[in-house]
Design a protein around this motif. Structure first.
Motif, mmCIF file in Angstrom:
data_model
loop_
_atom_site.group_PDB
_atom_site.id
_atom_site.type_symbol
_atom_site.label_atom_id
_atom_site.label_comp_id
_atom_site.label_asym_id
_atom_site.label_seq_id
_atom_site.Cartn_x
_atom_site.Cartn_y
_atom_site.Cartn_z
ATOM 1 N N GLN A 1 34.068 38.740 37.878
ATOM 2 C CA GLN A 1 33.192 39.245 38.930
ATOM 3 C C GLN A 1 33.415 38.401 40.177
ATOM 4 O O GLN A 1 33.359 37.175 40.119
ATOM 5 N N VAL A 2 33.718 39.044 41.304
ATOM 6 C CA VAL A 2 33.872 38.334 42.564
ATOM 7 C C VAL A 2 32.554 38.454 43.324
ATOM 8 O O VAL A 2 32.100 39.560 43.619
ATOM 9 N N THR A 3 31.917 37.316 43.595
ATOM 10 C CA THR A 3 30.601 37.308 44.219
ATOM 11 C C THR A 3 30.648 36.608 45.576
ATOM 12 O O THR A 3 31.490 35.740 45.819
ATOM 13 N N LEU A 4 29.723 36.991 46.450
ATOM 14 C CA LEU A 4 29.523 36.342 47.738
ATOM 15 C C LEU A 4 28.142 35.719 47.703
ATOM 16 O O LEU A 4 27.139 36.418 47.510
ATOM 17 N N SER A 5 28.069 34.394 47.879
ATOM 18 C CA SER A 5 26.796 33.693 47.738
ATOM 19 C C SER A 5 26.716 32.563 48.751
ATOM 20 O O SER A 5 27.699 32.226 49.423
#
Length: 315
Positions: A142-146
């Motif tokens: 999963q590629v997440t932006l945080s």
């Protein structure tokens, strides 16, 4: 009773024709082999071997059972080999997820180049605005932006950073002027992009948060970009959305000295231990190619040709 051990003992006895030889092969005692075969016959309620003091022979049921046992053990060996090779050879279905617009801009080109390099992998890419549970949804990566390192029990590989920029259409700026500082945004029409990471407004720094009565509020990045490009107002857009519209001249960048709303980009996956080759190679592919894509967008955003200034042709 350990059924597989009993089946293995039976196969070794049948193949060698001797309890003693089977015991030597299995490195256990002859009485243990005898007990395992007897327990297997008791479990099956069928005689598998005819025994005398001088000879040993398979019954008809034993012959059929031996054939099935060999098939089962061959399947077990194949399964073990496939599981072991998964760590060294990228094969199978790779299940991925990221948010829609980020995936369209960054991951789709990388999916194509990855599949050229690893043709035995099939990719199942999910693009949604929600963040699904990685394990429960059967995802591999999963590629997440945080805002920072995700609070998670999963492995997190940092891939880079993206940020947002203030933009507006040339036509809007011709009519309403070019704000050159946060305070100058007062009185301008602003488009609010619903952002769970920055819910209160536009964060210029820790002290200055610009809050406004927005003319339009949307929850989809491309919709916000289209609204801004149509002249509806000023919008704060992620760099990967703004770069294309800027290069096409549909938008101009405001306050180019400011990079707002930074987001760290991470690849999440379940474990480092016995990592499947398709997961390892995909994460390596991301680490190799994403920084270059981020850099190309950064250069576009920093190109003075796409900045709105008071001395530009807008006046």
């Amino acid at each position: 009773m350990d059924l597989l051990h009993c089946m293995q003992a039976f196969v070794r006895v049948a193949e060698s024709g001797s309890f003693c030889q089977a015991a030597q092969i299995l490195e256990i005692s002859s009485p243990t082999v005898s007990r395992q075969v007897a327990a297997l016959e008791e479990q099956l309620r069928a005689r598998l071997l005819q025994r005398t003091t001088r000879s040993l022979a398979l019954t008809e049921a034993g012959q059929r059972y031996l054939k099935r046992c060999k098939t089962i053990f061959a399947e077990i060996d194949t399964a073990a080999a496939e599981a072991a090779s998964a760590q060294s050879r990228a094969v199978g279905c790779l299940r991925l997820h990221t948010i829609t617009e980020f995936g369209l801009e960054y991951l789709m080109p990388l999916v194509a180049s990855y599949l050229e390099q690893y043709p035995q992998v099939a990719i199942d890419l999910s693009l949604t605005e929600e963040t699904p549970a990685l394990l429960e949804e059967g995802l591999d990566v999963q590629v997440t932006l945080s805002l920072g390192l995700p609070d998670s029990e999963f492995v997190a590989q940092r891939l880079g950073q993206v940020h947002s920029v203030l933009c507006a259409a040339p036509a809007y700026l011709q009519r309403h002027g070019v704000p050159d500082r946060p305070a100058a945004l007062q009185g301008h029409r602003c488009i609010m992009l619903a952002d769970p990471l920055y819910p209160q407004g536009w964060y210029f720094d820790k002290e200055a948060i610009f809050r406004f009565h927005n003319v339009l509020r949307v929850n989809q990045l491309e919709a916000a970009c289209q609204a801004a490009a149509s002249g509806m107002g000023i919008c704060l857009l992620p760099s990967f959305i703004a770069a294309k519209a800027l290069s096409e001249g549909r938008l101009l960048r405001l306050m180019p000295d400011r990079q707002l709303h930074p987001r760290e980009v991470y690849a999440l996956y379940s474990s480092r231990r016995f990592l499947d080759a398709k997961i390892r190679t995909w994460v390596e592919h991301l680490k190799t190619h994403l920084p270059g894509a981020f850099e190309r967008h950064r250069l576009t955003l920093e190109d003075p040709r796409f900045w709105a200034t008071q001395r530009s042709s807008l006046s």
